[in-house]
Design a protein around this motif. Structure first.
Motif, PDB file in Angstrom:
ATOM      1  N   GLU A 157     -42.426  -4.452  -2.301  1.00  3.15           N
ATOM      2  CA  GLU A 157     -41.581  -4.267  -3.481  1.00  3.15           C
ATOM      3  C   GLU A 157     -42.333  -3.575  -4.623  1.00  3.15           C
ATOM      4  O   GLU A 157     -41.786  -2.719  -5.302  1.00  3.15           O
ATOM      5  N   ARG A 158     -43.598  -3.912  -4.812  1.00  3.00           N
ATOM      6  CA  ARG A 158     -44.359  -3.285  -5.905  1.00  3.00           C
ATOM      7  C   ARG A 158     -44.527  -1.787  -5.672  1.00  3.00           C
ATOM      8  O   ARG A 158     -44.537  -1.010  -6.617  1.00  3.00           O
ATOM      9  N   ASP A 159     -44.656  -1.355  -4.396  1.00  2.29           N
ATOM     10  CA  ASP A 159     -44.775   0.075  -4.088  1.00  2.29           C
ATOM     11  C   ASP A 159     -43.453   0.801  -4.341  1.00  2.29           C
ATOM     12  O   ASP A 159     -43.432   1.942  -4.804  1.00  2.29           O
ATOM     13  N   VAL A 160     -42.357   0.124  -4.039  1.00  3.32           N
ATOM     14  CA  VAL A 160     -41.032   0.693  -4.321  1.00  3.32           C
ATOM     15  C   VAL A 160     -40.866   0.848  -5.833  1.00  3.32           C
ATOM     16  O   VAL A 160     -40.398   1.890  -6.312  1.00  3.32           O
ATOM     17  N   ASN A 161     -41.287  -0.162  -6.576  1.00  6.48           N
ATOM     18  CA  ASN A 161     -41.170  -0.112  -8.039  1.00  6.48           C
ATOM     19  C   ASN A 161     -41.979   1.048  -8.619  1.00  6.48           C
ATOM     20  O   ASN A 161     -41.507   1.750  -9.510  1.00  6.48           O
ATOM     21  N   VAL A 162     -43.185   1.249  -8.120  1.00  8.08           N
ATOM     22  CA  VAL A 162     -44.029   2.345  -8.614  1.00  8.08           C
ATOM     23  C   VAL A 162     -43.352   3.691  -8.335  1.00  8.08           C
ATOM     24  O   VAL A 162     -43.300   4.563  -9.207  1.00  8.08           O
ATOM     25  N   ALA A 163     -42.825   3.856  -7.135  1.00  6.22           N
ATOM     26  CA  ALA A 163     -42.168   5.119  -6.773  1.00  6.22           C
ATOM     27  C   ALA A 163     -40.930   5.359  -7.635  1.00  6.22           C
ATOM     28  O   ALA A 163     -40.697   6.480  -8.099  1.00  6.22           O
ATOM     29  N   LEU A 164     -40.152   4.319  -7.874  1.00  3.53           N
ATOM     30  CA  LEU A 164     -38.918   4.477  -8.645  1.00  3.53           C
ATOM     31  C   LEU A 164     -39.176   4.637 -10.134  1.00  3.53           C
ATOM     32  O   LEU A 164     -38.391   5.267 -10.836  1.00  3.53           O
TER      33      LEU A 164
END
Length: 165
Positions: free
Chosen positions: A122-129
């Protein structure tokens, strides 16, 4: 018409001699003392024309023509490209479209940052978004709701959208 046409007209009006000549034609004070070279430059820019008798007149309608041409959407852009151009500025989402079809265009564009077949924390998705918008949580929800991302626990994967080959 192109940006070059607009630049040509602005360039003509930025020069003292052509600006004075155009003003004289607009005010109808006569073209007798005006340089033929300057009048020809105004004609080339669409700002003046000679009539049948060789008298010059101003063409202020040229400004309307240029504005109309600039206001028309470029025929080279697809509908999707126009939507993206409207809502994304320098790669950042300015506002989420209210219409479902336009929202899907934006979301399909955003989901391309995720590789198909790769699982993301989830943290990687947040960074990308976050690269697209500060409200990454809302973007994440929109992508899941549109079945473009799937989720199980805190793990996400791409489950829809176009794939670049």
């Amino acid at each position: 018409m192109s940006d070059d046409d607009v630049k040509r007209v602005l360039g003509l009006l930025a020069q003292d001699d052509t600006l004075r000549a155009f003003s004289a034609l607009v005010l109808d004070t006569g073209a007798a003392g005006l340089s033929p070279k300057v009048l020809e430059r105004l004609r080339a820019g669409g700002l003046a024309v000679p009539d049948e008798e060789g008298r010059w007149r101003a063409r202020p309608e040229r400004f309307r023509e240029l504005l109309k041409a600039l206001a028309e959407p470029s025929p080279r852009l697809s509908e999707e490209e126009r939507v993206l151009q409207t809502f994304l500025v320098e790669g950042r989402l300015q506002t989420m479209p209210m219409k479902h079809e336009k929202r899907l265009v934006v979301l399909r564009y955003i989901v391309r940052v995720f590789e198909p077949g790769v699982r993301y924390a989830e943290r990687d998705v947040n960074v990308a978004l976050r690269a697209f918008h500060d409200d990454y949580a809302a973007l994440r929800r929109y992508l899941v709701d549109a079945d473009l991302l799937s989720r199980e626990g805190n793990v996400y994967w791409r489950s829809g959208g176009p794939v670049e080959l």
